[in-house]
Design a protein around this motif. Structure first.
Motif, short mmCIF file in Angstrom:
data_model
loop_
_atom_site.label_atom_id
_atom_site.label_comp_id
_atom_site.label_asym_id
_atom_site.label_seq_id
_atom_site.Cartn_x
_atom_site.Cartn_y
_atom_site.Cartn_z
N TYR A 636 -51.23 -33.92 -39.55
CA TYR A 636 -50.26 -32.90 -39.12
C TYR A 636 -49.70 -32.15 -40.32
O TYR A 636 -49.62 -30.93 -40.31
N LYS A 638 -50.95 -31.77 -43.23
CA LYS A 638 -51.98 -30.92 -43.82
C LYS A 638 -52.15 -29.62 -43.06
O LYS A 638 -52.51 -28.59 -43.63
N GLN A 639 -51.92 -29.65 -41.75
CA GLN A 639 -52.04 -28.44 -40.94
C GLN A 639 -50.79 -27.58 -41.03
O GLN A 639 -50.70 -26.54 -40.38
N GLY A 640 -49.81 -28.05 -41.77
CA GLY A 640 -48.59 -27.25 -41.94
C GLY A 640 -47.50 -27.58 -40.96
O GLY A 640 -46.47 -26.90 -40.91
N VAL A 641 -47.68 -28.62 -40.15
CA VAL A 641 -46.61 -29.02 -39.23
C VAL A 641 -45.49 -29.67 -40.05
O VAL A 641 -45.76 -30.54 -40.87
N PRO A 642 -44.24 -29.22 -39.85
CA PRO A 642 -43.15 -29.81 -40.63
C PRO A 642 -43.04 -31.32 -40.35
O PRO A 642 -43.34 -31.77 -39.25
N TYR A 644 -40.60 -33.38 -39.83
CA TYR A 644 -39.75 -33.79 -38.72
C TYR A 644 -40.52 -33.71 -37.40
O TYR A 644 -40.50 -34.62 -36.58
N GLN A 645 -41.25 -32.58 -37.24
CA GLN A 645 -42.03 -32.40 -36.01
C GLN A 645 -43.21 -33.36 -35.96
O GLN A 645 -43.58 -33.84 -34.90
N LYS A 649 -44.03 -35.89 -32.94
CA LYS A 649 -45.28 -35.92 -32.18
C LYS A 649 -45.86 -37.33 -32.05
O LYS A 649 -46.61 -37.60 -31.12
N TYR B 18 -53.46 -21.63 -33.26
CA TYR B 18 -52.64 -22.59 -34.01
C TYR B 18 -52.14 -23.70 -33.09
O TYR B 18 -52.18 -24.88 -33.44
N TRP B 21 -55.13 -26.06 -32.15
CA TRP B 21 -55.61 -26.96 -33.20
C TRP B 21 -54.57 -27.95 -33.68
O TRP B 21 -54.91 -28.97 -34.28
N SER B 22 -53.31 -27.65 -33.44
CA SER B 22 -52.31 -28.63 -33.85
C SER B 22 -52.15 -29.70 -32.79
O SER B 22 -51.40 -30.66 -32.96
N ASP B 23 -52.84 -29.53 -31.69
CA ASP B 23 -52.79 -30.53 -30.62
C ASP B 23 -54.01 -31.44 -30.73
O ASP B 23 -54.96 -31.14 -31.41
N ASP B 24 -53.97 -32.56 -30.03
CA ASP B 24 -55.10 -33.50 -30.15
C ASP B 24 -56.03 -33.44 -28.96
O ASP B 24 -56.94 -34.23 -28.84
N ASN B 64 -57.81 -26.69 -43.05
CA ASN B 64 -56.34 -26.76 -43.07
C ASN B 64 -55.73 -25.54 -43.75
O ASN B 64 -54.66 -25.09 -43.35
N LEU B 67 -55.40 -22.93 -41.19
CA LEU B 67 -54.28 -23.22 -40.29
C LEU B 67 -52.95 -22.85 -40.94
O LEU B 67 -52.07 -22.28 -40.29
N LYS B 68 -52.84 -23.20 -42.21
CA LYS B 68 -51.58 -22.88 -42.89
C LYS B 68 -51.37 -21.37 -43.01
O LYS B 68 -50.26 -20.88 -42.93
N LYS B 71 -50.13 -20.13 -39.80
CA LYS B 71 -48.72 -20.45 -39.62
C LYS B 71 -47.85 -19.48 -40.40
O LYS B 71 -46.83 -18.99 -39.89
N HIS B 123 -44.33 -27.43 -26.06
CA HIS B 123 -45.46 -27.93 -26.85
C HIS B 123 -45.49 -27.34 -28.24
O HIS B 123 -46.04 -27.92 -29.15
N HIS B 126 -41.75 -26.05 -31.85
CA HIS B 126 -41.44 -26.61 -33.16
C HIS B 126 -42.39 -26.14 -34.25
O HIS B 126 -42.15 -26.37 -35.44
N LEU B 127 -43.49 -25.55 -33.85
CA LEU B 127 -44.59 -25.40 -34.80
C LEU B 127 -44.50 -24.21 -35.73
O LEU B 127 -45.03 -24.22 -36.83
N ASP B 448 -33.21 -32.05 -37.06
CA ASP B 448 -33.93 -31.69 -38.25
C ASP B 448 -32.86 -31.19 -39.24
O ASP B 448 -31.88 -30.59 -38.84
N LYS B 451 -32.65 -27.32 -38.71
CA LYS B 451 -32.10 -26.75 -37.50
C LYS B 451 -30.62 -27.06 -37.38
O LYS B 451 -30.17 -28.16 -37.70
#
Lengths: 754, 754
Positions: A636, A638-642, A644-645, A649, B18, B21-24, B64, B67-68, B71, B123, B126-127, B448, B451
């Motif tokens: 996550y 690595k994909q840029g997800v913060p 905390y998130q 998840k 985005y 791909w951030s999902d599984d 990755n 993806l970044k 984002k 979903h 947060h991303l 967070d 936030k």
């Protein structure tokens, strides 16, 4: 005398063979036991021996017609099965030979089989169609001896305390009015204080013996009298007194600690706020230092920022208030301050508002309330200043520079309370189990149309499966919590963070266990369990909230999991996520045990009963979950997800890890303990309880082990069967196993146990 | 305006890619959806299309770094995500293109992807690191419309009844004193009787409308006012009145039924005895016919043979007493007799002793008591003589010659009560869910560091997983119980034995579900859930006993399992075992579906969401368990084990079968129902709820499916992930889903929901 077509050599084995073949659990190691006994049996001719061996072949089992003939032979003998004999099956065999052959040799090899296979009368008393002289429970083990093992070094404290519980003031009765109930409980707490129990965990100089471990044991036993008593006692001496002892310095100790231990000063512990349940760092109450007056001003900013659910709030004179400490305009984080609430006439002081929380599901003997502060000024000295102080010159000072670390150091002092809550939950579970099992050893239900007497409830396999694993777990958790308190109190280990993480997880699994157990007990007693007079109903109401207070279980498990993830080095908080992630890098390279197909299909009794297998399985789950979690979080990020998130998840996954880790810890602590039990007989019993607990625990996560391929389908089924088998093996001892909890007889007031 | 390195064609797809791909959960069918949309998107050049396709390759996913970059592109746009928009993600995409390219086309294909994949703002909110305009709940569905579907043909009855609940007499308050509480509840019952609700299920001639189905619905809704009210109401009109209606004949109806419906006659239902809880056939109270006086003499032979836990015992004038009827010296089995208990001055009649059961864990508004009879004589006419009578000449007569069949025919009249108890449990669960979810949609927790606002409790995955499957199950069980009552009331099916078996199992799984759900809700509300004012505590105490009364759940599941085993033809009792075993012979030859390895590893969304898969899995478990049970029992019998003991040996196995059968039944009933929902939107929602319930249920038994090889490890994990995913997909609608339970606003008094 009638004749039998079997020779006496064969005849003596027939009851054993009938029992063995009517059961489903004939595994290689069990066949070995029988084979070796036959080999060693000098009374047998070669021919008889060969005959007996043919009947041990699982590939070609004896024909049903043979089995029926065996059964007829047994029934026609008109011999009685006497369950109270030391070796009932061997004796039965002997008497059958007597009957047919007029010779009555006692065969040591049969006795050997009976012991080795753990065959109990309740396994076979239904099978033979002979008259059975029943015994509801066995006295093979001594409840006192087991209780002594459990008490360990705390025997004197515990025995004295149990004696104290016989005082009339602790007589249980139905309380419906909260005011009267609170009065009763307050008097009980004062009574215990007078006896010196309140100060027990404090240093000698303040009236105590510094015995925190004994305190925890006593705390558990208090549940046998009343749940409200435990909690009220814990609030006064553990939370309020404990905050003075652990967060304050000598001046606070001198001024307040002795008085607190004697209940001359009643206090409460005001941490939680309505709007910020588990988020202590986010509390809104402020404590602003005013240099001009040298006072700290306590203030509740918003309507929902009041202190919530504070035990002892209605009867206290003082509160330890947690608030954001603001010095010279800077927020130094959460600190604890002693704030007087009421004067001698018990009138609220100016600026303080208290509201009763009202009736609750349970614990109505505890006076919970909400507290608001409107610009309440207290002297600077009231700051509990062990970890952070306001100096004479009005500046803030702390030896712990990192505010996070400071916060968690202060919170660490709560860990003792968490152990006590878990122990109180355990006490509740033990009490409920004792009641339900005593009832099940008396109560009869349904029957065979042939038999005159209905079966005892405890003889039903469903009933055994419902209660016995919980009894085993009570032993495991007892030993674990004892050990945790010992580690917590060990002065040679000043950094308690590892214990904190461990306790967080254990408190969760044990208080959940307690609730589930009490519920099973309630249902196992049917409608009778629903009546207050039978005590389980109160236990259910009281213990329920243990899953929430002293840390919500879900939040605590997440804490435990993060602790595992960061190899116990992070600071358990979002600010520390990056540190967590750094350490993960190391764990990812951790090599996992390769699973071997022979291992994952091994169903032999010796293997399934081996603590090495249990420990391996429990450890494997923790390590595997840690690894996969670390991988997922890393991906996550690595994909840029913060971060905390990312943690959000994987939240459900974290819960699983927290539980897995706690399960592993409890079992390994227990197994270490059993190795030190000196006499073989009791050690074997404890290990059997450990095995039942371990297999039951593994079974709870069977779907995960199967998914991983760690166990195969056959092994999974074998584990289930072993759990049932162990429950039935422990059936004769179940009465003694709950007597060993040492619940004083005068506390056992439930009419259904009489 | 900043520029982006992506073309606008590509840019519009970037938020989607985005999220994906951030999902599984990118499975073949999901890729298909996206691929088809891209194919159909005329706005794309071939080059862009090819570029997008390369990013859909699961074997070679985008790097990755890519993806970044996506984002960053999104965050740097400074566009707000507005959750309340109809297609929030499509709108976001559009606005991003707007921002970078100053052109703002709305793309229908994106909208199509958004709908098809069921992507919800929760979903992905947060991303992106963009400002989010939150919406705690969606109004895509209408609570009224869903409630109307659930009410079906009972709309008028239910709506009127809910209006009645607004009367001041039903205002909820804390009751601690049982005498006052009982008085309050009695007045409520009388009030409802006056409005005609008491007699509702009786024929028109006796003041009713013969609407048993509506009665059951009302019974569930009564839980929103108070649990004691439901139960007291059920005892008076359902058990006492029902026994007169169903076991009595016209003379009894004429004399008592109208009065009972109006509460001019208060009565109780005296079946259970202290010594013989679930064993009604073994009760000891005798009813001996004395020909000389033409009277029946009721007698309690031993101290523990008293009637136990009899609701309404303290306030009744009369009891329906179950006793062994002895005529001309012969025991004709259990019959019901009307026995007056008190005179007009409410003094006990000679020979009758009543003792208060005292305080209970819950339902303290119901006056439960014990009753002893000492040679109490009543006229012969008081025998409720529909199935067995004493003739003028003093001889016994029944049209049902087989005493077992007669007994079970009489007991069959209790089935309506069992459905009502299950419905009341369901009502309790719905109420607790509504409170916990309304709370979780207001309460914020942690946050967070970035936030400002803490997250809503309902946004935590653990919280979603804890509550959402229970909401889904509430829908399934609602529909199932409605259908069962319909079958029970259907005059075209006079043989109710199949319904009896089905209801036995359903009552068990649904009341256990209710207890588990209420407990989850209590914990999900933290300490607040523990306060009586928030209602969950009372629900917990009240609903607890539902697992025990109207048939202990364990006993009922064994009954259900035996029903399955005997293909619904046995008489559920030990005397009928041989009949059971005969029928087993047929089932053993039943061919089981062969498991196909492709099937057991199929993890595609379409397959996992297909009701055919769920039905097959649930049915497979029932059939497989039936088969293996039958085989085991047959083997025991062949070895000479008596049938009673054989059934005892497989008891835990029988419980599993009882549950499996009930699970299968509930789901298939629900799926049949959904097919008749006319509008697509709501039908799809119901089917999604069904899918969540089914996958969650299958997941509960995952270890068994894995052991059998019915599912493989990958599929098992995929099911777990799908459960979590469905919980999150339903997150925006969770508020509406509990509003649809139709709980009147004036019943929703819990402060935490305000």
């Amino acid at each position: 005398m009638q004749d039998s077509t079997y020779s006496s050599e064969i005849l003596q084995y027939i009851p054993f063979f009938y029992v063995i073949w009517s059961d489903d659990l004939l595994t290689a190691s069990e066949i070995d036991v029988v084979q070796n006994a036959i080999d060693a049996d000098n009374s047998l001719s070669e021919k008889s021996r060969a005959q007996l061996f043919t009947w041990l072949n699982t590939n070609n089992p004896p024909a049903n017609s043979e089995l029926k003939k065996w059964k007829r032979t047994i029934s026609n003998s008109s011999v009685k099965l006497v369950e109270s004999e030391t070796y009932p099956l061997t004796s039965l065999s002997q008497k059958i030979v007597c009957h047919y052959k007029e010779e009555c040799p006692f065969n040591d090899q049969l006795k050997h089989i009976e012991i080795q296979l753990g065959i109990q009368p309740n396994h076979y008393n239904h099978l033979f169609d002979v008259e059975v002289v029943h015994k509801s429970t066995s006295d093979f083990y001594s409840a006192d001896a087991i209780d002594t093992i459990l008490k360990g070094k705390h025997s004197t404290v515990v025995d004295n305390f149990r004696k104290t519980l016989t005082e009339p003031i602790f007589k249980w009765e139905v309380h419906r009015d909260k005011e009267k109930f609170r009065e009763t409980v307050l008097n009980q707490v004062k009574f215990l204080a007078k006896k010196g129990y309140g100060a027990m965990a404090y240093p000698e100089a303040y009236g105590g013996t510094g015995d925190m471990e004994g305190y925890a044991y006593m705390f558990e036993n208090m549940m046998f009298a009343d749940g409200s008593l435990s909690i009220k006692f814990g609030v006064q001496f553990g939370l309020f007194g404990g905050s003075i002892q652990k967060l304050g310095t000598k001046k606070h100790h001198d001024q307040y600690l002795t008085k607190t231990g004697k209940t001359e000063l009643l206090g409460c512990f005001a941490m939680t706020e309505t709007g910020h349940g588990s988020n202590v760092r986010g509390i809104k109450t402020t404590a602003t230092y005013n240099k001009a007056t040298d006072e700290i001003v306590i203030h509740t900013p918003g309507k929902n920022d009041n202190k919530e659910y504070i035990g002892n709030a209605l009867q206290s004179k003082m509160a330890t208030v947690f608030a954001q400490l603001i010095v010279e305009g800077k927020n130094e984080g959460v600190h604890a301050i002693l704030v007087p609430l009421r004067n001698k006439e018990h009138e609220l002081l100016p600026g303080v508002t208290v509201e009763d929380n009202g009736y609750k599901l349970g614990l109505n003997g505890v006076d919970n309330g909400k507290i608001w502060f409107d610009q309440v000024a207290v002297p600077r000295e009231n700051l509990l200043n062990k970890y952070g102080d306001i100096k004479e010159d009005g500046s803030y000072y702390s030896e712990i520079k990192n505010p996070n670390k400071r916060f968690f150091t202060m919170l660490g002092t709560l860990v003792g309370g968490r152990i006590c809550v878990a122990r109180a939950g355990l006490g509740g579970a033990k009490f409920a189990l004792a009641i339900a099992i005593k009832h099940a050893l008396k109560r009869r239900q349904f029957n065979d149309s042939v038999k005159i007497q209905e079966d005892l409830l405890m003889d039903y396999p469903t009933h055994q499966l419902r209660l016995t694993p919980s009894v085993a777990s009570a032993y495991v958790y007892h030993v674990t919590l004892d050990k945790m308190m010992q580690l917590y109190c060990d002065p040679s280990e000043p950094d308690k963070r590892k214990v904190e993480t461990q306790v967080a997880g254990l408190k969760s699994i044990i208080t959940w266990y307690a609730n589930d157990t009490i519920q099973e007990c309630r249902e196992a007693c049917g409608g009778k369990g629903y009546l207050l007079e039978n005590r389980i109903a109160d236990l259910k109401g009281d213990v329920d909230i243990f899953t929430t207070f002293e840390g919500d279980n879900t939040v605590l498990l997440l804490l435990a999991a993060k602790g595992v993830l960061s190899d116990f080095k992070s600071e358990f908080n979002s600010a520390g996520f990056s540190a967590v992630l750094k350490i993960l890098g190391m764990q990812i390279n951790d090599k996992l045990t390769t699973i071997n197909p022979i291992y994952s299909n091994k169903v032999d009794k010796d293997h399934l009963y081996n603590p090495k297998f249990h420990k391996h399985a429990l450890e494997y789950r923790t390590r595997r979950l840690t690894y996969t979690l670390a991988m997922r979080i890393r991906d996550y990020i690595k994909q840029g997800v913060p971060s905390y998130q990312a943690f959000l998840k994987v939240q459900t996954h974290l819960l699983a890890l927290g539980k897995a880790y706690s399960n592993e810890l409890a079992y390994s602590t227990f197994i270490d303990f059993t190795q030190d039990i000196e006499d073989d007989k009791n050690r074997t019993l404890f290990q059997k309880l450990g095995t039942l607990h371990a297999l039951y625990t593994i079974r709870q996560d069977a779907e995960w082990y199967l998914e991983q391929g760690y166990i195969g389908g056959t092994k999974s089924k074998a584990i289930r069967q072993r759990v049932e088998r162990l429950c039935s093996e422990l059936r004769p001892h179940i009465g003694v196993l709950v007597d060993s909890f040492g619940i004083p007889e005068h506390c056992m007031t439930a009419p259904i146990t009489q």
